[in-house]
Design a protein around this motif. Structure first.
Motif, PDB file in Angstrom:
ATOM      1  N   ASP A   8       0.875  -1.164   0.000  1.00 57.11           N
ATOM      2  CA  ASP A   8       0.000   0.000   0.000  1.00 57.11           C
ATOM      3  C   ASP A   8       0.912   1.213   0.000  1.00 57.11           C
ATOM      4  O   ASP A   8       2.015   1.168   0.552  1.00 57.11           O
ATOM      5  N   HIS A   9       0.490   2.294  -0.620  1.00 55.02           N
ATOM      6  CA  HIS A   9       1.350   3.474  -0.662  1.00 55.02           C
ATOM      7  C   HIS A   9       0.852   4.521   0.327  1.00 55.02           C
ATOM      8  O   HIS A   9      -0.315   4.545   0.701  1.00 55.02           O
ATOM      9  N   ARG A  10       1.807   5.337   0.728  1.00 53.72           N
ATOM     10  CA  ARG A  10       1.512   6.451   1.606  1.00 53.72           C
ATOM     11  C   ARG A  10       2.371   7.624   1.130  1.00 53.72           C
ATOM     12  O   ARG A  10       3.601   7.535   1.140  1.00 53.72           O
ATOM     13  N   PHE A  11       1.708   8.695   0.687  1.00 50.03           N
ATOM     14  CA  PHE A  11       2.433   9.897   0.304  1.00 50.03           C
ATOM     15  C   PHE A  11       2.806  10.654   1.571  1.00 50.03           C
ATOM     16  O   PHE A  11       1.948  10.894   2.431  1.00 50.03           O
ATOM     17  N   VAL A  12       4.080  10.985   1.699  1.00 47.88           N
ATOM     18  CA  VAL A  12       4.594  11.687   2.873  1.00 47.88           C
ATOM     19  C   VAL A  12       5.560  12.765   2.405  1.00 47.88           C
ATOM     20  O   VAL A  12       6.083  12.696   1.294  1.00 47.88           O
ATOM     21  N   GLU A  13       5.783  13.761   3.240  1.00 47.40           N
ATOM     22  CA  GLU A  13       6.833  14.733   2.905  1.00 47.40           C
ATOM     23  C   GLU A  13       8.189  14.140   3.255  1.00 47.40           C
ATOM     24  O   GLU A  13       9.108  14.151   2.461  1.00 47.40           O
ATOM     25  N   HIS A  14       8.291  13.613   4.470  1.00 47.03           N
ATOM     26  CA  HIS A  14       9.540  13.023   4.948  1.00 47.03           C
ATOM     27  C   HIS A  14       9.337  11.524   5.158  1.00 47.03           C
ATOM     28  O   HIS A  14       8.333  11.106   5.718  1.00 47.03           O
ATOM     29  N   ILE A  15      10.324  10.747   4.736  1.00 45.92           N
ATOM     30  CA  ILE A  15      10.290   9.308   4.968  1.00 45.92           C
ATOM     31  C   ILE A  15      10.480   9.081   6.465  1.00 45.92           C
ATOM     32  O   ILE A  15      11.416   9.628   7.066  1.00 45.92           O
ATOM     33  N   PRO A  16       9.617   8.300   7.110  1.00 39.34           N
ATOM     34  CA  PRO A  16       9.768   8.095   8.559  1.00 39.34           C
ATOM     35  C   PRO A  16      11.005   7.268   8.900  1.00 39.34           C
ATOM     36  O   PRO A  16      11.503   6.503   8.069  1.00 39.34           O
ATOM     37  N   GLU A  17      11.479   7.431  10.117  1.00 45.41           N
ATOM     38  CA  GLU A  17      12.636   6.657  10.581  1.00 45.41           C
ATOM     39  C   GLU A  17      12.317   5.169  10.619  1.00 45.41           C
ATOM     40  O   GLU A  17      13.141   4.348  10.273  1.00 45.41           O
ATOM     41  N   ARG A  18      11.120   4.830  11.045  1.00 41.45           N
ATOM     42  CA  ARG A  18      10.699   3.426  11.125  1.00 41.45           C
ATOM     43  C   ARG A  18       9.710   3.158   9.998  1.00 41.45           C
ATOM     44  O   ARG A  18       8.687   3.830   9.889  1.00 41.45           O
ATOM     45  N   LEU A  19      10.023   2.195   9.159  1.00 37.16           N
ATOM     46  CA  LEU A  19       9.166   1.862   8.023  1.00 37.16           C
ATOM     47  C   LEU A  19       8.272   0.678   8.384  1.00 37.16           C
ATOM     48  O   LEU A  19       8.762  -0.379   8.771  1.00 37.16           O
ATOM     49  N   ASP A  20       6.979   0.884   8.239  1.00 37.55           N
ATOM     50  CA  ASP A  20       6.050  -0.214   8.483  1.00 37.55           C
ATOM     51  C   ASP A  20       6.101  -1.186   7.311  1.00 37.55           C
ATOM     52  O   ASP A  20       6.076  -0.768   6.147  1.00 37.55           O
ATOM     53  N   PRO A  21       6.156  -2.484   7.584  1.00 33.62           N
ATOM     54  CA  PRO A  21       6.155  -3.470   6.500  1.00 33.62           C
ATOM     55  C   PRO A  21       4.872  -3.357   5.675  1.00 33.62           C
ATOM     56  O   PRO A  21       3.806  -3.066   6.203  1.00 33.62           O
ATOM     57  N   GLY A  22       5.003  -3.570   4.369  1.00 36.68           N
ATOM     58  CA  GLY A  22       3.838  -3.543   3.487  1.00 36.68           C
ATOM     59  C   GLY A  22       3.419  -2.154   3.046  1.00 36.68           C
ATOM     60  O   GLY A  22       2.396  -2.004   2.380  1.00 36.68           O
ATOM     61  N   ILE A  23       4.201  -1.128   3.405  1.00 36.79           N
ATOM     62  CA  ILE A  23       3.885   0.251   3.027  1.00 36.79           C
ATOM     63  C   ILE A  23       5.012   0.800   2.158  1.00 36.79           C
ATOM     64  O   ILE A  23       6.185   0.716   2.523  1.00 36.79           O
ATOM     65  N   LEU A  24       4.657   1.372   1.012  1.00 38.45           N
ATOM     66  CA  LEU A  24       5.602   2.084   0.154  1.00 38.45           C
ATOM     67  C   LEU A  24       5.431   3.568   0.446  1.00 38.45           C
ATOM     68  O   LEU A  24       4.378   4.143   0.163  1.00 38.45           O
ATOM     69  N   TYR A  25       6.423   4.169   1.073  1.00 43.16           N
ATOM     70  CA  TYR A  25       6.395   5.593   1.396  1.00 43.16           C
ATOM     71  C   TYR A  25       6.928   6.358   0.196  1.00 43.16           C
ATOM     72  O   TYR A  25       7.999   6.035  -0.321  1.00 43.16           O
ATOM     73  N   VAL A  26       6.186   7.366  -0.225  1.00 42.82           N
ATOM     74  CA  VAL A  26       6.566   8.150  -1.400  1.00 42.82           C
ATOM     75  C   VAL A  26       6.637   9.614  -1.004  1.00 42.82           C
ATOM     76  O   VAL A  26       5.650  10.186  -0.528  1.00 42.82           O
ATOM     77  N   SER A  27       7.808  10.221  -1.201  1.00 40.88           N
ATOM     78  CA  SER A  27       7.993  11.646  -0.951  1.00 40.88           C
ATOM     79  C   SER A  27       8.199  12.343  -2.294  1.00 40.88           C
ATOM     80  O   SER A  27       9.254  12.205  -2.913  1.00 40.88           O
TER      81      SER A  27
END
Length: 146
Positions: A8-27
């Motif tokens: 699943d994707h999550r649009f963020v400004e800053h990539i978090p320090e801890r990445l939840d499994p199953g999440i694609l963080y997009v800045s």
């Protein structure tokens, strides 16, 4: 075998320090993405969006990344494609295939940035810190790619 078959994707400004499994963080602000390795090993995987690195496609519902994610420097050496949020396992690569792709990548970057493609970039020493913070790892990784 891939532990995570979908991201699943999550649009963020800053990539978090801890990445939840199953999440694609997009800045979009920093033109990069990050996720926990889909094999389940827990390693961070960073894919920057540049003309010579990864391309991200958002169709309004899902995200695709091209080319594939090849984690050749990780112990797991996982290799997969992210296509419309689905994680598709790709075959393993030999050391020779990995090195050939690294050479192709260096030549592509040199051409794009107007350098002679025959000049090899200097080899950089590995970071001395065993667990540098996220942005330092991104900076170090980008400096090796450029």
């Amino acid at each position: 075998m891939m532990r995570h078959k979908r991201l699943d994707h999550r649009f963020v400004e800053h990539i978090p320090e801890r990445l939840d499994p199953g999440i694609l963080y997009v800045s979009m602000e920093y033109a990069t993405s990050a996720h926990s390795c889909c094999c389940g090993c827990g390693e961070e995987v960073v894919a920057p969006f540049t003309p010579t690195d990864w391309k991200m496609t958002f169709d309004g519902e899902t995200i695709s990344l091209r080319p594939s994610i090849g984690n050749w420097t990780l112990q797991c050496r996982s290799h997969y494609l992210i296509d419309r949020g689905k994680v598709i396992e790709a075959g393993p690569w030999s050391d020779e295939q990995v090195e050939a792709e690294r050479r192709r990548d260096r030549v592509a970057k040199a051409r794009y940035y107007g350098q002679s493609p025959t000049v090899e970039p200097p080899i950089q020493a590995a970071p001395t810190s065993a667990t540098p913070n996220f942005w330092r790892r991104v900076r170090d990784w980008l400096s090796r790619k450029l």
